[in-house]
Design a protein around this motif. Sequence first.
Motif, PDB file in Angstrom:
ATOM      1  N   LYS A 274     -35.056  -4.460 -16.160  1.00 45.76           N
ATOM      2  CA  LYS A 274     -35.062  -3.891 -14.806  1.00 45.76           C
ATOM      3  C   LYS A 274     -36.227  -4.534 -14.033  1.00 45.76           C
ATOM      4  N   LEU A 275     -37.370  -4.657 -14.702  1.00 47.22           N
ATOM      5  CA  LEU A 275     -38.542  -5.288 -14.073  1.00 47.22           C
ATOM      6  C   LEU A 275     -38.271  -6.764 -13.761  1.00 47.22           C
TER       7      LEU A 275
ATOM      8  N   ALA B 102     -46.966  -3.609  -5.763  1.00 54.47           N
ATOM      9  CA  ALA B 102     -47.661  -2.800  -6.777  1.00 54.47           C
ATOM     10  C   ALA B 102     -49.170  -2.968  -6.588  1.00 54.47           C
TER      11      ALA B 102
ATOM     12  N   CYS C 264     -35.083  -7.007 -11.168  1.00 52.56           N
ATOM     13  CA  CYS C 264     -35.099  -6.286  -9.888  1.00 52.56           C
ATOM     14  C   CYS C 264     -36.483  -6.159  -9.241  1.00 52.56           C
ATOM     15  N   CYS C 265     -37.549  -6.381  -9.999  1.00 55.46           N
ATOM     16  CA  CYS C 265     -38.889  -6.066  -9.471  1.00 55.46           C
ATOM     17  C   CYS C 265     -39.870  -7.226  -9.579  1.00 55.46           C
ATOM     18  N   SER C 266     -39.375  -8.447  -9.829  1.00 55.50           N
ATOM     19  CA  SER C 266     -40.311  -9.527 -10.181  1.00 55.50           C
ATOM     20  C   SER C 266     -40.623 -10.506  -9.056  1.00 55.50           C
TER      21      SER C 266
ATOM     22  N   PHE D  70     -44.756  -0.957 -11.149  1.00 51.34           N
ATOM     23  CA  PHE D  70     -43.911  -2.126 -10.869  1.00 51.34           C
ATOM     24  C   PHE D  70     -42.460  -1.709 -10.611  1.00 51.34           C
ATOM     25  N   LEU D  71     -41.963  -0.725 -11.369  1.00 50.31           N
ATOM     26  CA  LEU D  71     -40.582  -0.264 -11.177  1.00 50.31           C
ATOM     27  C   LEU D  71     -40.412   0.385  -9.814  1.00 50.31           C
ATOM     28  N   GLU D  72     -41.417   1.130  -9.429  1.00 46.52           N
ATOM     29  CA  GLU D  72     -41.329   1.875  -8.169  1.00 46.52           C
ATOM     30  C   GLU D  72     -41.500   0.971  -6.947  1.00 46.52           C
ATOM     31  N   LYS D  73     -42.420  -0.002  -7.026  1.00 51.30           N
ATOM     32  CA  LYS D  73     -42.772  -0.763  -5.826  1.00 51.30           C
ATOM     33  C   LYS D  73     -42.459  -2.248  -5.888  1.00 51.30           C
ATOM     34  N   GLY D  74     -42.115  -2.732  -7.071  1.00 51.84           N
ATOM     35  CA  GLY D  74     -41.930  -4.177  -7.223  1.00 51.84           C
ATOM     36  C   GLY D  74     -43.282  -4.854  -7.414  1.00 51.84           C
TER      37      GLY D  74
ATOM     38  N   GLU E 289     -39.836 -14.418 -11.148  1.00 46.15           N
ATOM     39  CA  GLU E 289     -38.931 -14.304 -10.001  1.00 46.15           C
ATOM     40  C   GLU E 289     -37.676 -15.159 -10.188  1.00 46.15           C
TER      41      GLU E 289
END
Length: 203
Positions: free
Chosen positions: A111-112, A30, A115-117, A22-26, A123
């Motif tokens: 962070k998730l 993911a 930035c990644c939700s 999730f951190l890497e790709k959102g 969201e």
Amino acid sequence: QLMRQETVGDTENLLKSATEEFLEKGFMKASLRNILAKSGVSTNSIYTRFKDKEGLFSAIVKETADGLMDIYLDSIQKATYSPDLNQANHEGEEGTDFVLDYIYQHFTEFKLIFCCSVGSQYEHFLDRLGEIEESYYQELVEKYGKEGFTVDRFFIHVFCRAGWQTMYEVVAHDRSYKEAQSFMNSTKLFNVAGWKAVMGIDE
């Protein structure tokens, strides 16, 4: 007993792999397949324990998100019931410190969330916080604003969203806790002075 320990280990591996993905790709990009491959857990495990990707994301962030909401609502309540504006500002600033501390204690989860939700139920988490802030400032302005000074609702809306944007920025830019504290101290000074000015309050 052995079976249960393996399951605990599986869940930890799964959540760890999911967090990385999730951190890497959102959230949107993911892939459950990647998460499974990395964790070495069977496909069944995800569906029986978490139902789907959304359930997996929630399992990582829900407790932390709820915790922040509790801290924030508590701080807003204290500020709302303050006897005067200075006390309200003091409670608000203290609340900001608590929120910042909490975010840095759970940095990965935020962070998730921040930035990644996109695409997940988290969201709009920052928007929900902004809405609460907005209703608080609406009351504050009505209660303490100098006669003849009206503060436009749209102004309040934009600046309350901007308040939470500052929290987003320190997380998104991986500021160290010390850097974030220094930044938020400047932000607090800026905000208190700014709100007093638009409310027509002289020092």
